[in-house]
Design an enzyme around this catalytic site. Structure first.
Site, PDB file in Angstrom:
ATOM      1  N   ASP A 258      96.453 -78.229  17.852  1.00 26.01           N
ATOM      2  CA  ASP A 258      97.625 -78.009  18.717  1.00 26.01           C
ATOM      3  C   ASP A 258      97.165 -77.507  20.083  1.00 26.01           C
ATOM      4  O   ASP A 258      97.951 -77.445  21.013  1.00 26.01           O
ATOM      5  CB  ASP A 258      98.577 -76.986  18.073  1.00 26.01           C
ATOM      6  N   GLU A 263      92.970 -77.623  28.348  1.00 27.14           N
ATOM      7  CA  GLU A 263      94.330 -78.185  28.360  1.00 27.14           C
ATOM      8  C   GLU A 263      95.138 -77.677  29.563  1.00 27.14           C
ATOM      9  O   GLU A 263      96.174 -78.246  29.901  1.00 27.14           O
ATOM     10  CB  GLU A 263      95.072 -77.845  27.067  1.00 27.14           C
TER      11      GLU A 263
HETATM   12  P1  NAD Z   1      96.214 -61.251  16.579  1.00 22.54           P
HETATM   13  O1  NAD Z   1      95.565 -60.425  17.629  1.00 22.54           O
HETATM   14  O2  NAD Z   1      97.414 -60.731  15.881  1.00 22.54           O
HETATM   15  O3  NAD Z   1      95.142 -61.631  15.463  1.00 22.54           O
HETATM   16  C1  NAD Z   1      93.859 -62.064  15.767  1.00 22.54           C
HETATM   17  C2  NAD Z   1      92.923 -61.647  14.644  1.00 22.54           C
HETATM   18  O4  NAD Z   1      91.628 -62.189  14.930  1.00 22.54           O
HETATM   19  C3  NAD Z   1      92.773 -60.133  14.508  1.00 22.54           C
HETATM   20  O5  NAD Z   1      93.019 -59.737  13.179  1.00 22.54           O
HETATM   21  C4  NAD Z   1      91.323 -59.884  14.934  1.00 22.54           C
HETATM   22  O6  NAD Z   1      90.723 -58.798  14.247  1.00 22.54           O
HETATM   23  C5  NAD Z   1      90.675 -61.200  14.566  1.00 22.54           C
HETATM   24  N1  NAD Z   1      89.426 -61.451  15.278  1.00 22.54           N
HETATM   25  C6  NAD Z   1      89.117 -61.192  16.572  1.00 22.54           C
HETATM   26  N2  NAD Z   1      87.862 -61.591  16.847  1.00 22.54           N
HETATM   27  C7  NAD Z   1      87.370 -62.111  15.701  1.00 22.54           C
HETATM   28  C8  NAD Z   1      86.130 -62.688  15.350  1.00 22.54           C
HETATM   29  N3  NAD Z   1      85.126 -62.819  16.221  1.00 22.54           N
HETATM   30  N4  NAD Z   1      85.950 -63.122  14.075  1.00 22.54           N
HETATM   31  C9  NAD Z   1      86.970 -63.003  13.170  1.00 22.54           C
HETATM   32  N5  NAD Z   1      88.177 -62.452  13.450  1.00 22.54           N
HETATM   33  C10 NAD Z   1      88.357 -62.027  14.695  1.00 22.54           C
HETATM   34  O7  NAD Z   1      96.532 -62.656  17.281  1.00 22.54           O
HETATM   35  P2  NAD Z   1      97.669 -63.697  16.841  1.00 22.54           P
HETATM   36  O8  NAD Z   1      98.957 -63.330  17.466  1.00 22.54           O
HETATM   37  O9  NAD Z   1      97.595 -63.881  15.375  1.00 22.54           O
HETATM   38  O10 NAD Z   1      97.143 -65.008  17.620  1.00 22.54           O
HETATM   39  C11 NAD Z   1      96.097 -65.785  17.096  1.00 22.54           C
HETATM   40  C12 NAD Z   1      95.764 -66.941  18.023  1.00 22.54           C
HETATM   41  O11 NAD Z   1      96.894 -67.820  18.155  1.00 22.54           O
HETATM   42  C13 NAD Z   1      95.400 -66.541  19.463  1.00 22.54           C
HETATM   43  O12 NAD Z   1      94.298 -67.337  19.864  1.00 22.54           O
HETATM   44  C14 NAD Z   1      96.609 -66.941  20.274  1.00 22.54           C
HETATM   45  O13 NAD Z   1      96.301 -67.193  21.628  1.00 22.54           O
HETATM   46  C15 NAD Z   1      97.047 -68.195  19.531  1.00 22.54           C
HETATM   47  N6  NAD Z   1      98.434 -68.625  19.735  1.00 22.54           N
HETATM   48  C16 NAD Z   1      98.711 -69.960  19.797  1.00 22.54           C
HETATM   49  C17 NAD Z   1     100.026 -70.409  19.967  1.00 22.54           C
HETATM   50  C18 NAD Z   1     100.388 -71.864  20.020  1.00 22.54           C
HETATM   51  O14 NAD Z   1     101.512 -72.202  20.419  1.00 22.54           O
HETATM   52  N7  NAD Z   1      99.516 -72.769  19.606  1.00 22.54           N
HETATM   53  C19 NAD Z   1     101.054 -69.462  20.107  1.00 22.54           C
HETATM   54  C20 NAD Z   1     100.747 -68.109  20.008  1.00 22.54           C
HETATM   55  C21 NAD Z   1      99.437 -67.698  19.814  1.00 22.54           C
END
Ligand code: NAD
Length: 328
Positions: A258, A263
């Site tokens: 996605d 992008e």
């Molecule tokens: P979050 O901060 O709640 O969770 C991220 C998790 O990743 C945390 O638990 C953190 O400890 C872990 N983490 C960080 N570095 C790490 C590493 N090196 N190895 C393993 N784990 C690691 O974030 P979220 O709200 O769950 O968002 C997750 C992703 O989704 C982000 O990249 C965000 O930008 C993306 N996102 C995409 C969309 C979309 O429309 N496609 C929308 C919202 C968010």
């Protein structure tokens, strides 16, 4: 109190009007995303909100400082394209919307995985040629016989874990942080085990310098040859060239994306297909690759929540309060 709200679509307008009435705050809306060209429009307002997809340069924060604007509430999760230091230098508190609807993004990841698991893209292509046959190369597996590997189990990874767990799949999780509330749904393990054992590998970490290209040539070689990679997080978590090679060399089975690296050059823009980057063209032509235009967030609940949470934060900070969504 007066707030200037950039990047408001027709879809979002009713939510803004409703919030404005409920909170007795005047909100001026425009469709354009905040940029150095239109930052001056916020002069005379107490606060600002924008989508936050397009990076802005320091001149925007310089202007805000001049106008006495002390905050910018962006309406997405990822802050990887924001210059947090520049904002801080000019006394601008940046907030994001950390969790507008984790389920929206989680459901998109699961939807992509199910589409690829059942080889629907391959059959769509065949049917377009009038071919209604099937063969053993496309035989599938029920989801409850699959092992799912989640890389990052924060808001979205955690919601994803709950869905797969409810579907009866075995869910492995790798994260730098431990969350006891996820114990009913996941088995925590290391990254190597996730990569070696999973039928579906779903990425949910933020984009940091430390996570950029975290899935590359070495990691693809560790995966099962029929593994499905799902990336609904950030395109740059995956080395695109290595992904193309892994798909071509049958080191993995499929990919659902996605989000794509770079992008930002075509996100939300209608381009001629031939003008899109070569990597995209190669991936798009593969029947075992499913690409969606960064729409995992695009649900009614997510749109409403992101707007209301951002405006709540703007108001809180203008009034001298603190927000737990502050990112700088
Ligand atoms: P979050 O901060 O709640 O969770 C991220 C998790 O990743 C945390 O638990 C953190 O400890 C872990 N983490 C960080 N570095 C790490 C590493 N090196 N190895 C393993 N784990 C690691 O974030 P979220 O709200 O769950 O968002 C997750 C992703 O989704 C982000 O990249 C965000 O930008 C993306 N996102 C995409 C969309 C979309 O429309 N496609 C929308 C919202 C968010």
């Amino acid at each position: 109190m007066k707030i200037f709200c950039y990047a408001v679509s027709k879809l979002e307008e009713p939510y803004v009007l409703n919030w404005s009435k409920k909170n007795n705050v005047e909100v001026k809306m425009i469709e354009a995303e905040l940029s150095s060209e239109n930052a001056h429009l916020a002069k005379g307002y107490d606060g600002v909100s924008s989508e936050g997809i397009t990076p802005v340069d320091e001149s925007v924060y310089t202007e805000f400082e001049k106008f006495g604007i002390k905050q910018l509430a962006i309406r997405q999760v990822g802050v990887d394209n924001q210059d947090l230091e520049a904002a801080r230098r000019h006394g601008v508190t940046l907030t994001n919307v950390a969790a507008y609807s984790p389920r929206a993004i989680a459901e998109m990841g699961v939807t992509q995985a199910m589409y690829l698991l059942r080889k629907i893209g391959i059959y769509q292509d065949r049917m377009a040629q009038g071919d209604f046959t099937w063969d053993e190369s496309t035989i599938s597996t029920e989801i409850f016989h699959c092992t799912i590997g989640l890389v990052g189990v924060g808001h979205i990874g955690g919601a994803t874990a709950q869905i797969y767990s409810a579907l009866g799949a075995k869910v492995l999780a790798y994260d730098l942080a431990y969350d006891a509330s996820l114990e009913p749904y996941v088995t925590y393990t290391d990254l190597d085990t996730v990569l070696n054992q999973s039928d579906i590998i779903s990425l949910h970490t933020p984009l940091f310098p430390s996570t950029k290209n975290m899935i590359g040539e070495k990691q693809f070689k560790q995966m099962k040859s029929n593994a499905i990679l799902i990336n609904v997080a950030r395109g740059e978590l995956v080395d695109t060239k290595a992904l193309i090679d892994a798909l071509k060399n049958h080191e993995i089975g499929a990919a659902g994306l996605d989000t794509l690296a770079d992008e930002i050059n075509f996100f939300g823009i209608h381009k001629q297909p031939k003008d899109l980057p070569e990597d995209y063209q190669i991936l798009k032509a593969m029947p075992n690759v499913l690409i969606t235009p960064h729409i995992a967030f695009f649900t009614k609940l997510a749109i409403r929540n992101s707007m209301e949470i951002a405006l709540d934060d703007a108001k809180k900070i203008i009034e001298g309060g603190k927000s737990r969504n502050t990112v700088n």
